[in-house]
Design an enzyme around this catalytic site. Structure first.
Site, PDB file in Angstrom:
ATOM      1  CE  LYS A  27     -12.136  46.945 123.688  1.00 39.66           C
ATOM      2  NZ  LYS A  27     -11.705  45.757 122.492  1.00 39.66           N
TER       3      LYS A  27
ATOM      4  N   PRO B  89      -0.757  44.089 129.124  1.00 45.04           N
ATOM      5  CG  PRO B  89      -0.724  41.994 128.016  1.00 45.04           C
ATOM      6  CD  PRO B  89      -1.393  42.794 129.069  1.00 45.04           C
TER       7      PRO B  89
ATOM      8  CB  ALA C  49      -2.465  43.273 124.234  1.00 45.28           C
ATOM      9  N   GLY C  50      -5.191  43.931 122.155  1.00 48.33           N
ATOM     10  CA  GLY C  50      -6.439  43.545 121.962  1.00 48.33           C
ATOM     11  C   GLY C  50      -7.449  43.596 122.891  1.00 48.33           C
TER      12      GLY C  50
ATOM     13  N   GLY D 239      -5.297  51.004 126.829  1.00 48.56           N
ATOM     14  CA  GLY D 239      -5.362  52.430 126.720  1.00 48.56           C
ATOM     15  C   GLY D 239      -6.606  53.142 126.701  1.00 48.56           C
ATOM     16  CB  SER D 240      -9.849  52.498 125.010  1.00 47.05           C
ATOM     17  OG  SER D 240      -9.296  52.665 123.777  1.00 47.05           O
ATOM     18  CB  ALA D 241      -9.482  50.273 129.974  1.00 46.45           C
TER      19      ALA D 241
ATOM     20  CG  ASP E  40     -11.722  49.672 121.625  1.00 44.13           C
ATOM     21  OD1 ASP E  40     -13.064  49.641 120.837  1.00 44.13           O
ATOM     22  OD2 ASP E  40     -10.881  49.066 121.212  1.00 44.13           O
TER      23      ASP E  40
END
Length: 294
Positions: free
Chosen positions: A13, A98, A101-102, A106-108, A140
């Site tokens: 994202k 990473p 990492a922004g 983890g949300s994906a 997210d």
């Protein structure tokens, strides 16, 4: 329902813009962000049947931490609480992005788990219980559930319809530092510079790429300055990206430390990525297209 393993991509994202509109009474921050998804990401497979388990491998697996805290398992349990008799099983995550990492990695991953569970159990992807489980898992995860360009508002719980954005060519760069979203928000509040009381510059996103990137350049990521305060390496990445030939815009994604540079063509982005890999071999660098997750 067969026991054949199923696979799902978990695209990164990218926050093309990010405004922090202030802290809510419940302590969470009200956000507004224009989100797109990259053609790079993690990969998740699922074999239905048996106990709920997760195995993690891949280039960045060591940075993931304890599996018990992984959002894949949290999402699966959240969906099982909402759908009686949900068949669970074994997940295998190939971790390529990473961590911290922004990029919403983890949300994906969690969103991919929900899609896999839905398909394995004959649950429609627009079943409201999937979105409920996504919201219960993390802020997210809802926008990653159907990875398409959108405006994300609130605490990630208010999503626009899919936006028709032009295809963008980008280079993603992470300098190898992890940044905590909580710490970045705290640093921004301490400096008095994190809150942005105005909305996004425009909701008329779309059109041809040059005009679109020019509109993006008028906006910003409110978390960029406090993230740089915590990790000055981010400023160096942005400066290096901006100095590359044909880079139209360099900006940080999310709470960092990953930054993106936008380029006019796929060839220009690929050339920039090659230059960065030679000059900064310790950085994580990927050339990709931005839009809907692929």
């Amino acid at each position: 329902m067969g026991s054949t393993a199923r696979a799902e991509k978990a695209p990164a994202k990218i926050n093309l813009t990010l405004r922090v509109l202030g802290r809510r009474a419940d302590g969470y921050h009200e956000l507004e962000s224009l989100v797109a998804f990259a053609g790079v990401g993690d990969a998740l497979t699922f074999a239905p049947g048996g106990a709920l388990t997760l195995a993690v491998s891949g280039p960045t697996a060591q940075a993931v931490g304890d599996n018990a805290d992984n959002l894949v398992l949290k999402a699966a349990r959240a969906l099982a609480e909402r759908i009686a008799g949900l068949t669970l099983g074994s997940f295998a995550l190939s971790k390529r992005l990473p961590v911290a990492a922004g990029l919403g990695g983890g949300s994906a991953d969690a969103a991919a788990a929900l899609r896999l569970l839905a398909r394995a159990n004959g649950v429609a992807l627009d079943d409201p219980r999937l979105m409920q489980a996504a919201q219960a898992t993390g802020s997210d995860v809802p926008v990653c559930l159907d990875p398409k360009p959108r405006l994300m508002r609130g605490v990630g719980d208010v999503l626009s319809a899919q936006l028709d954005l032009p295809r963008l060519f980008a280079v993603l760069v992470n300098p190898g530092v992890a940044v905590s979203t909580r710490d970045v928000l705290a640093a921004g509040e301490a400096s008095g510079g994190v809150s942005s009381p105005t909305p996004l510059v425009s909701e008329g996103w779309g059109g041809e790429p040059t005009t679109f990137v020019a509109a993006l350049a008028k906006d910003r990521n409110d978390l960029e300055a406090p993230a740089i305060e915590l990790e000055p390496a981010i400023a160096n990445v942005l400066a290096v990206l901006q100095a590359l030939p044909d880079c139209r815009l360099a900006r940080m994604s999310g709470s960092g430390a990953t930054c993106f540079g936008l380029f006019p063509t796929n060839a220009a982005a690929a050339a920039a990525a090659r230059t960065l890999r030679v000059g900064y071999p310790q950085w994580w660098v990927r050339a990709t297209a931005l839009g809907a997750g692929q």
